[in-house]
Design an enzyme around this catalytic site. Sequence first.
Site, PDB file in Angstrom:
ATOM      1  N   TRP A 125       0.816  -1.222   0.000  1.00  0.00           N
ATOM      2  CA  TRP A 125       0.000   0.000   0.000  1.00  0.00           C
ATOM      3  C   TRP A 125       0.845   1.266   0.000  1.00  0.00           C
ATOM      4  O   TRP A 125       0.556   2.223  -0.719  1.00  0.00           O
ATOM      5  CB  TRP A 125      -1.001  -0.021   1.168  1.00  0.00           C
ATOM      6  CG  TRP A 125      -2.084  -1.027   0.884  1.00  0.00           C
ATOM      7  CD1 TRP A 125      -2.325  -2.185   1.565  1.00  0.00           C
ATOM      8  CD2 TRP A 125      -3.021  -0.999  -0.209  1.00  0.00           C
ATOM      9  NE1 TRP A 125      -3.367  -2.864   0.973  1.00  0.00           N
ATOM     10  CE2 TRP A 125      -3.810  -2.168  -0.109  1.00  0.00           C
ATOM     11  CE3 TRP A 125      -3.289  -0.118  -1.250  1.00  0.00           C
ATOM     12  CZ2 TRP A 125      -4.835  -2.468  -1.017  1.00  0.00           C
ATOM     13  CZ3 TRP A 125      -4.305  -0.413  -2.155  1.00  0.00           C
ATOM     14  CH2 TRP A 125      -5.058  -1.566  -2.030  1.00  0.00           C
ATOM     15  N   ASP A 196      -1.216   6.673   6.445  1.00  0.00           N
ATOM     16  CA  ASP A 196      -2.345   5.868   5.970  1.00  0.00           C
ATOM     17  C   ASP A 196      -2.728   4.952   7.128  1.00  0.00           C
ATOM     18  O   ASP A 196      -1.999   4.015   7.464  1.00  0.00           O
ATOM     19  CB  ASP A 196      -1.893   5.041   4.750  1.00  0.00           C
ATOM     20  CG  ASP A 196      -2.974   4.084   4.261  1.00  0.00           C
ATOM     21  OD1 ASP A 196      -4.029   3.983   4.907  1.00  0.00           O
ATOM     22  OD2 ASP A 196      -2.750   3.430   3.217  1.00  0.00           O
ATOM     23  N   LYS A 220     -13.044  -1.033   6.833  1.00  0.00           N
ATOM     24  CA  LYS A 220     -12.391  -2.058   7.669  1.00  0.00           C
ATOM     25  C   LYS A 220     -12.932  -1.947   9.094  1.00  0.00           C
ATOM     26  O   LYS A 220     -13.804  -2.708   9.474  1.00  0.00           O
ATOM     27  CB  LYS A 220     -10.882  -1.920   7.598  1.00  0.00           C
ATOM     28  CG  LYS A 220     -10.390  -2.190   6.149  1.00  0.00           C
ATOM     29  CD  LYS A 220      -8.981  -1.791   5.943  1.00  0.00           C
ATOM     30  CE  LYS A 220      -8.598  -1.609   4.492  1.00  0.00           C
ATOM     31  NZ  LYS A 220      -8.817  -2.740   3.612  1.00  0.00           N
TER      32      LYS A 220
HETATM   33  C1  PLP Z   1      -3.657   0.243   4.057  1.00  0.00           C
HETATM   34  C2  PLP Z   1      -4.502   0.500   2.847  1.00  0.00           C
HETATM   35  N1  PLP Z   1      -4.368   1.677   2.201  1.00  0.00           N
HETATM   36  C3  PLP Z   1      -5.084   1.971   1.112  1.00  0.00           C
HETATM   37  C4  PLP Z   1      -6.015   1.071   0.619  1.00  0.00           C
HETATM   38  C5  PLP Z   1      -6.789   1.425  -0.618  1.00  0.00           C
HETATM   39  O1  PLP Z   1      -8.104   1.671  -0.254  1.00  0.00           O
HETATM   40  P1  PLP Z   1      -9.278   1.810  -1.338  1.00  0.00           P
HETATM   41  O2  PLP Z   1      -9.501   0.449  -1.911  1.00  0.00           O
HETATM   42  O3  PLP Z   1     -10.418   2.291  -0.492  1.00  0.00           O
HETATM   43  O4  PLP Z   1      -8.854   2.793  -2.341  1.00  0.00           O
HETATM   44  C6  PLP Z   1      -6.199  -0.159   1.255  1.00  0.00           C
HETATM   45  C7  PLP Z   1      -7.190  -1.116   0.744  1.00  0.00           C
HETATM   46  O5  PLP Z   1      -7.414  -2.176   1.250  1.00  0.00           O
HETATM   47  C8  PLP Z   1      -5.423  -0.438   2.406  1.00  0.00           C
HETATM   48  O6  PLP Z   1      -5.556  -1.605   3.039  1.00  0.00           O
END
Ligand code: PLP
Length: 389
Positions: A125, A196, A220
Site C-alpha cells: 500500500w 495511511d 475495515k
Molecule cells: C492500508 C490501505 N491503504 C489503502 C487502501 C486502498 O483503499 P481503497 O480500496 O479504499 O482505495 C487499502 C485497501 O485495502 C489499504 O488496506
Amino acid sequence: MSACEAAKITRSSQSVSLFNAGPAKLPRPVLLKLQKELLDYNGLGYSIMELSHRSAAYARLNADTEQMLRESMSIPCSHAILFMHGGGTGQFSAIPLNFMETKGRTTAEHGVETRTADYVVTGLWSSKAAQEAKKFGHINMVCPVPEKFTYVPEPATWAPSIDASYLYYCANETIHGVEFPEVPTPPTPHAPLVADISSNFLSRPMDVSKLGLAFAGAQKNAGCAGLTIVIVQRELLGRCDPRCPVVLDYGIVEKHSSVYNTPPVWSLFVFNQVLKWIQETGGLPAMEAMNKAKSKRIFDAIDQSGGFYSSAVEDKWRSRMNIPFRVGGPNGSQELETAFLTGAEARGMVGLKGHRSMGGIRASLYNAVTEDEVFLLSSYMEEFMSANR
Ligand SMILES: Cc1ncc(COP(=O)(O)O)c(C=O)c1O
C-alpha cells in the site's frame, strides 16, 4: 429465490465467522440497528438513504459523527475532520496535490521544479502511494525498501530530505501484516507526518497530534465502503495545487463542512453507528485490549506450532489487525493451505485466503471479529496441525 434457499442464506449468514481484509465484518448490534433504521430514519418516515444532505437531520448526523470521532481519538482542535470520497487510493493523489510545495531542486524526471516528498515503503500500500505521488513530484525514499516487507527500518535511521513537503508512511500494511506500534519519531528535522491508517484506524489509541494528516477508508474498522475519513492539521490547508480536482481539495471540503458535493450519506450513518458501538464497548482502550488478546492467540498458535505455521514478520512489527501466515513451512505447502481453507470454510470461517500477491493464509482480526471467533480459528489451527503434521 425459494423460501428454502432464503432460509439457508439466513442460517449461514448467522453462523459464518468473517475474517475478510476489507470490506470486513461489522459488529452485529450495528447491523441490527441499520436494519431497523433502513426504512424509517429517526422517525422521519423515510430511509436514511433517501435523506437530503442539505437537511437539518443530515447536518446533525455529520456534526454528531465528527464529535464522536474527535472524542474517541482525542483529536485536538488544531486538526480538522473531513468526510470524503475516493477511498485510500483517492488519498494517494490528494496528498501530493494538496501538500507538495515547490521548493527548488533539479531532478531527471521533473527538470528544474521541484516538489519533493519523503516516503517510507513497507508494503504494497505504501508502495502504491509512492508510485502515485511520483506523478506530481520527486519522491525520496527515507530508508531502504525491505525486500520482502517483513519489517520496518528503524525510524531513527531514516534520512528525511531537507526540502520535503511531508513524510508519508503506512501505519498498517494490510497485505503484508506490518504495523507501526506507535506514531514513529524520525530524526529531526522532518516535514509533517502523513499516515495511511486505513487498516488500524480505531483499533487502538493513536496520538493524532503528532500527525499532519491521517486518512482511512471506512470499510475495515469504521463501517462500509464509500466514505474516506481524513484528519488534517488546519495549518496545512490552503497550499493546494490549483489543478487539484475540487473533490480532493482539503481546503474546499473543510470550508463546506464535507458537503461541497453529495456525501455518502449511508456510509456516514454506518460510521456513526460503529462509533456509538465503540463508545458503548469501552472506547479505544477496550478495542486495543481486545485486539491485543485476539492477535496474541493467533500468534501463539503460530509460534507454538514448531514451524508448521509460520509468520515472516519480525515480532516488533507484527500487525494486530492482519496476520498473514503460511502452512507447512516458511514457503507454504499449496496442498496443505488449500486443505486448511477448505476445512475452515466447512467450519463456517471465511475470508482467510491470503492476498493474491502473497498466497497462504491471512486472518484479519478487525474490531468486530469477536474473541470467540478468534478462539474458533486458533482451535481449528491446532486441530488441523494434529491431523496433518
Ligand atoms: C492500508 C490501505 N491503504 C489503502 C487502501 C486502498 O483503499 P481503497 O480500496 O479504499 O482505495 C487499502 C485497501 O485495502 C489499504 O488496506
